[in-house]
Design a protein around this motif. Structure first.
Motif, PDB file in Angstrom:
ATOM      1  N   GLU A   1       0.796  -1.221   0.000  1.00 55.44           N
ATOM      2  CA  GLU A   1       0.000   0.000   0.000  1.00 55.44           C
ATOM      3  C   GLU A   1       0.833   1.278   0.000  1.00 55.44           C
ATOM      4  OE1 GLU A   1      -2.915  -0.036   3.086  1.00 55.44           O
ATOM      5  OE2 GLU A   1      -4.192  -1.473   2.032  1.00 55.44           O
ATOM      6  N   GLY A   2       2.132   1.153  -0.116  1.00 53.91           N
ATOM      7  CA  GLY A   2       2.969   2.331  -0.305  1.00 53.91           C
ATOM      8  C   GLY A   2       3.571   2.944   0.940  1.00 53.91           C
ATOM      9  N   ILE A   3       3.171   2.457   2.121  1.00 49.66           N
ATOM     10  CA  ILE A   3       3.701   3.061   3.337  1.00 49.66           C
ATOM     11  C   ILE A   3       5.200   2.800   3.491  1.00 49.66           C
ATOM     12  CG2 ILE A   3       3.156   1.057   4.773  1.00 49.66           C
ATOM     13  CD1 ILE A   3       2.996   4.773   5.803  1.00 49.66           C
ATOM     14  N   ILE A   4       5.651   1.651   2.997  1.00 49.14           N
ATOM     15  CA  ILE A   4       7.082   1.339   3.087  1.00 49.14           C
ATOM     16  C   ILE A   4       7.889   2.321   2.249  1.00 49.14           C
ATOM     17  CG2 ILE A   4       8.851  -0.391   2.621  1.00 49.14           C
ATOM     18  CD1 ILE A   4       7.083  -1.022   5.009  1.00 49.14           C
ATOM     19  N   ALA A   5       7.373   2.667   1.073  1.00 50.52           N
ATOM     20  CA  ALA A   5       8.059   3.660   0.243  1.00 50.52           C
ATOM     21  C   ALA A   5       8.160   4.993   0.977  1.00 50.52           C
ATOM     22  CB  ALA A   5       7.320   3.829  -1.079  1.00 50.52           C
ATOM     23  N   ARG A   6       7.110   5.354   1.720  1.00 53.98           N
ATOM     24  CA  ARG A   6       7.137   6.582   2.506  1.00 53.98           C
ATOM     25  C   ARG A   6       8.182   6.496   3.624  1.00 53.98           C
ATOM     26  NH1 ARG A   6       7.379  11.792   3.194  1.00 53.98           N
ATOM     27  NH2 ARG A   6       6.382  12.545   5.122  1.00 53.98           N
ATOM     28  N   PHE A   7       8.247   5.339   4.297  1.00 52.50           N
ATOM     29  CA  PHE A   7       9.234   5.169   5.353  1.00 52.50           C
ATOM     30  C   PHE A   7      10.661   5.298   4.819  1.00 52.50           C
ATOM     31  CE2 PHE A   7       6.120   2.402   7.979  1.00 52.50           C
ATOM     32  CZ  PHE A   7       5.634   3.542   8.607  1.00 52.50           C
ATOM     33  N   ARG A   8      10.868   4.839   3.576  1.00 54.96           N
ATOM     34  CA  ARG A   8      12.221   4.882   3.011  1.00 54.96           C
ATOM     35  C   ARG A   8      12.700   6.318   2.788  1.00 54.96           C
ATOM     36  NH1 ARG A   8      14.092  -0.021   1.448  1.00 54.96           N
ATOM     37  NH2 ARG A   8      12.591  -1.704   1.108  1.00 54.96           N
ATOM     38  N   THR A   9      11.777   7.246   2.645  1.00 55.94           N
ATOM     39  CA  THR A   9      12.154   8.642   2.433  1.00 55.94           C
ATOM     40  C   THR A   9      12.439   9.367   3.758  1.00 55.94           C
ATOM     41  OG1 THR A   9       9.876   9.487   2.524  1.00 55.94           O
ATOM     42  CG2 THR A   9      10.704   8.700   0.387  1.00 55.94           C
ATOM     43  N   MET A  10      12.151   8.702   4.869  1.00 48.49           N
ATOM     44  CA  MET A  10      12.320   9.319   6.182  1.00 48.49           C
ATOM     45  C   MET A  10      13.621   8.856   6.830  1.00 48.49           C
ATOM     46  SD  MET A  10       8.370   8.725   7.395  1.00 48.49           S
ATOM     47  CE  MET A  10       8.572   9.531   8.980  1.00 48.49           C
ATOM     48  N   ARG A  11      14.128   9.659   7.715  1.00 47.68           N
ATOM     49  CA  ARG A  11      15.382   9.316   8.403  1.00 47.68           C
ATOM     50  C   ARG A  11      15.054   8.461   9.629  1.00 47.68           C
ATOM     51  NH1 ARG A  11      19.209  14.300   9.420  1.00 47.68           N
ATOM     52  NH2 ARG A  11      20.513  12.523  10.083  1.00 47.68           N
ATOM     53  N   ILE A  12      14.708   7.243   9.376  1.00 52.26           N
ATOM     54  CA  ILE A  12      14.411   6.314  10.454  1.00 52.26           C
ATOM     55  C   ILE A  12      15.206   5.030  10.237  1.00 52.26           C
ATOM     56  CG2 ILE A  12      12.075   7.209  10.805  1.00 52.26           C
ATOM     57  CD1 ILE A  12      11.014   4.770   9.316  1.00 52.26           C
ATOM     58  N   SER A  13      15.355   4.281  11.293  1.00 53.60           N
ATOM     59  CA  SER A  13      16.043   2.998  11.213  1.00 53.60           C
ATOM     60  C   SER A  13      15.206   2.013  10.398  1.00 53.60           C
ATOM     61  CB  SER A  13      16.282   2.445  12.618  1.00 53.60           C
ATOM     62  OG  SER A  13      16.710   1.098  12.567  1.00 53.60           O
ATOM     63  N   ARG A  14      15.809   1.439   9.387  1.00 54.74           N
ATOM     64  CA  ARG A  14      15.070   0.470   8.576  1.00 54.74           C
ATOM     65  C   ARG A  14      14.609  -0.722   9.398  1.00 54.74           C
ATOM     66  NH1 ARG A  14      17.171  -0.641   2.484  1.00 54.74           N
ATOM     67  NH2 ARG A  14      16.713   1.427   1.619  1.00 54.74           N
ATOM     68  N   ALA A  15      15.470  -1.153  10.310  1.00 52.95           N
ATOM     69  CA  ALA A  15      15.124  -2.328  11.121  1.00 52.95           C
ATOM     70  C   ALA A  15      13.898  -2.080  11.983  1.00 52.95           C
ATOM     71  CB  ALA A  15      16.304  -2.721  11.998  1.00 52.95           C
ATOM     72  N   SER A  16      13.613  -0.816  12.309  1.00 55.13           N
ATOM     73  CA  SER A  16      12.493  -0.516  13.202  1.00 55.13           C
ATOM     74  C   SER A  16      11.147  -0.884  12.580  1.00 55.13           C
ATOM     75  CB  SER A  16      12.505   0.967  13.582  1.00 55.13           C
ATOM     76  OG  SER A  16      12.236   1.791  12.458  1.00 55.13           O
ATOM     77  N   VAL A  17      11.053  -0.849  11.256  1.00 56.27           N
ATOM     78  CA  VAL A  17       9.793  -1.186  10.593  1.00 56.27           C
ATOM     79  C   VAL A  17       9.437  -2.645  10.870  1.00 56.27           C
ATOM     80  CG1 VAL A  17       8.591  -1.324   8.382  1.00 56.27           C
ATOM     81  CG2 VAL A  17      10.231   0.527   8.799  1.00 56.27           C
ATOM     82  N   LEU A  18      10.419  -3.523  10.740  1.00 55.69           N
ATOM     83  CA  LEU A  18      10.182  -4.944  11.003  1.00 55.69           C
ATOM     84  C   LEU A  18      10.043  -5.197  12.502  1.00 55.69           C
ATOM     85  CD1 LEU A  18      12.727  -6.555   8.500  1.00 55.69           C
ATOM     86  CD2 LEU A  18      10.327  -5.954   8.131  1.00 55.69           C
ATOM     87  N   THR A  19      10.874  -4.529  13.295  1.00 53.43           N
ATOM     88  CA  THR A  19      10.818  -4.722  14.745  1.00 53.43           C
ATOM     89  C   THR A  19       9.451  -4.355  15.302  1.00 53.43           C
ATOM     90  OG1 THR A  19      13.182  -4.266  14.931  1.00 53.43           O
ATOM     91  CG2 THR A  19      11.873  -4.082  16.945  1.00 53.43           C
ATOM     92  N   GLY A  20       8.847  -3.289  14.776  1.00 49.63           N
ATOM     93  CA  GLY A  20       7.520  -2.887  15.237  1.00 49.63           C
ATOM     94  C   GLY A  20       6.496  -3.976  15.041  1.00 49.63           C
ATOM     95  N   HIS A  21       6.521  -4.621  13.869  1.00 53.74           N
ATOM     96  CA  HIS A  21       5.594  -5.721  13.608  1.00 53.74           C
ATOM     97  C   HIS A  21       5.828  -6.876  14.576  1.00 53.74           C
ATOM     98  CE1 HIS A  21       3.297  -4.587  10.062  1.00 53.74           C
ATOM     99  NE2 HIS A  21       4.384  -4.061   9.531  1.00 53.74           N
ATOM    100  N   VAL A  22       7.094  -7.225  14.779  1.00 52.18           N
ATOM    101  CA  VAL A  22       7.407  -8.391  15.604  1.00 52.18           C
ATOM    102  C   VAL A  22       7.042  -8.149  17.066  1.00 52.18           C
ATOM    103  CG1 VAL A  22       9.267  -9.847  16.471  1.00 52.18           C
ATOM    104  CG2 VAL A  22       9.198  -9.223  14.051  1.00 52.18           C
ATOM    105  N   VAL A  23       7.497  -7.033  17.629  1.00 52.81           N
ATOM    106  CA  VAL A  23       7.238  -6.770  19.048  1.00 52.81           C
ATOM    107  C   VAL A  23       5.741  -6.606  19.302  1.00 52.81           C
ATOM    108  CG1 VAL A  23       7.648  -5.178  20.954  1.00 52.81           C
ATOM    109  CG2 VAL A  23       9.517  -5.754  19.392  1.00 52.81           C
ATOM    110  N   GLY A  24       5.049  -5.875  18.424  1.00 49.49           N
ATOM    111  CA  GLY A  24       3.610  -5.706  18.586  1.00 49.49           C
ATOM    112  C   GLY A  24       2.871  -7.031  18.543  1.00 49.49           C
ATOM    113  N   SER A  25       3.259  -7.893  17.607  1.00 44.11           N
ATOM    114  CA  SER A  25       2.604  -9.194  17.498  1.00 44.11           C
ATOM    115  C   SER A  25       2.913 -10.085  18.693  1.00 44.11           C
ATOM    116  CB  SER A  25       3.043  -9.890  16.201  1.00 44.11           C
ATOM    117  OG  SER A  25       2.392 -11.131  16.038  1.00 44.11           O
ATOM    118  N   VAL A  26       4.157 -10.042  19.182  1.00 41.26           N
ATOM    119  CA  VAL A  26       4.519 -10.855  20.351  1.00 41.26           C
ATOM    120  C   VAL A  26       3.687 -10.435  21.559  1.00 41.26           C
ATOM    121  CG1 VAL A  26       6.353 -11.346  22.008  1.00 41.26           C
ATOM    122  CG2 VAL A  26       6.836 -11.454  19.553  1.00 41.26           C
ATOM    123  N   ILE A  27       3.545  -9.131  21.772  1.00 45.62           N
ATOM    124  CA  ILE A  27       2.738  -8.648  22.898  1.00 45.62           C
ATOM    125  C   ILE A  27       1.292  -9.106  22.749  1.00 45.62           C
ATOM    126  CG2 ILE A  27       1.788  -6.577  23.986  1.00 45.62           C
ATOM    127  CD1 ILE A  27       4.438  -5.171  23.310  1.00 45.62           C
TER     128      ILE A  27
END
Length: 258
Positions: A93-119
């Motif tokens: 849906e394009g949100i990943i492309a938006r994240f790539r333009t931002m100064r954020i840690s790439r690993a955080s995108v995957l980490t958010g999914h994993v930690v949220g799902s584990v909780i």
């Protein structure tokens, strides 16, 4: 701020994003709890009397103690479908492309999914255990054994979640992602989740004894009910660690190439 501090902040932001998404779509959490609970009720009240007698007597009361570890792992496999769908949705849906333009840690995108799902899954399994107690589940584990069982469940959840993330990233559509983790739901049935493996035909018994879910279920059963564990604990830990590592590398590589 240091690079590590910025990365931690990005991870925290992505985890909050994932938790807010779960709150906006509570049906996914309801399904996570409802599906294993329905199966638990069916097996305990429809088949439990007969299957419990086959476990050496005890009927339904003995069977509910036996089946709970398999139900917990089924809950994890069910949740993997939702995780894969959410990852595939982000990827298409394009949100990943938006994240790539931002100064954020790439690993955080995957980490958010994993930690949220584990909780989400740990809370869901707590609800399943609570319902199991209402149905007659009576573990005799000590506090240390409960901690060990929780640690193993957390490791297993993390491993399957990373696998779900990788499957979601490789799926071309969210609809395809919803089907990718489905075989995981069958593994508790094709293991020691509902009946002992020594009651199975030879070929099926061989598969059941050597697939990754069986040592996890046997270890949980031993910790909670005091049955022999043998080397199942070491095998379960090795399986979980291996699945988590391979899935993490797979997901990371796919994300970097996307």
């Amino acid at each position: 701020m240091s690079t590590l501090t910025l990365a931690m902040r990005d991870n925290s932001t992505m985890v909050r994003r994932q938790l807010k998404r779960l709150l906006r779509y509570p049906s996914m959490t309801v399904q996570l709890v409802a599906t294993p609970v329905i199966i638990l009720i069916v097996f305990v009240y429809v088949f439990g009397g007969t299957l419990g007698e086959g476990l050496g007597g005890g009927g339904r009361d003995a069977y509910v103690n036996y089946v709970v570890p398999g139900i917990l792992l089924m809950a994890v496999a069910t949740a993997a479908t939702g995780t894969a769908v959410m990852v595939a949705t982000d990827m298409t849906e394009g949100i990943i492309a938006r994240f790539r333009t931002m100064r954020i840690s790439r690993a955080s995108v995957l980490t958010g999914h994993v930690v949220g799902s584990v909780i989400q899954q740990l809370l869901g399994m707590a609800a399943v255990i609570g319902i199991a107690f209402a149905l007659g589940f009576r573990p005799n584990a000590t506090a240390i054994e409960w901690l060990a069982a929780t640690a193993l469940l957390t490791l297993f959840v993390a491993a399957i979640t990373w696998l779900a993330v990788a499957l979601g990233m490789k799926s071309p559509t969210p609809e395809a992602a919803s089907n990718a983790p489905m075989p995981l739901i069958l593994l508790p049935f094709l293991g020691s989740g509902f009946v002992p493996t020594d009651s199975m035909p030879t070929v099926l018994r061989w598969f059941a004894e050597y697939q990754p879910f069986t040592p996890v279920m046997e270890t949980l059963r031993g910790l909670l009910m005091g049955t022999p564990i043998g080397n199942s604990g070491a095998i379960a830990t090795a399986w979980c660690t291996g699945i988590a590592l391979v899935s993490y590398l797979w997901a990371k590589n796919t994300f970097n190439k996307a």
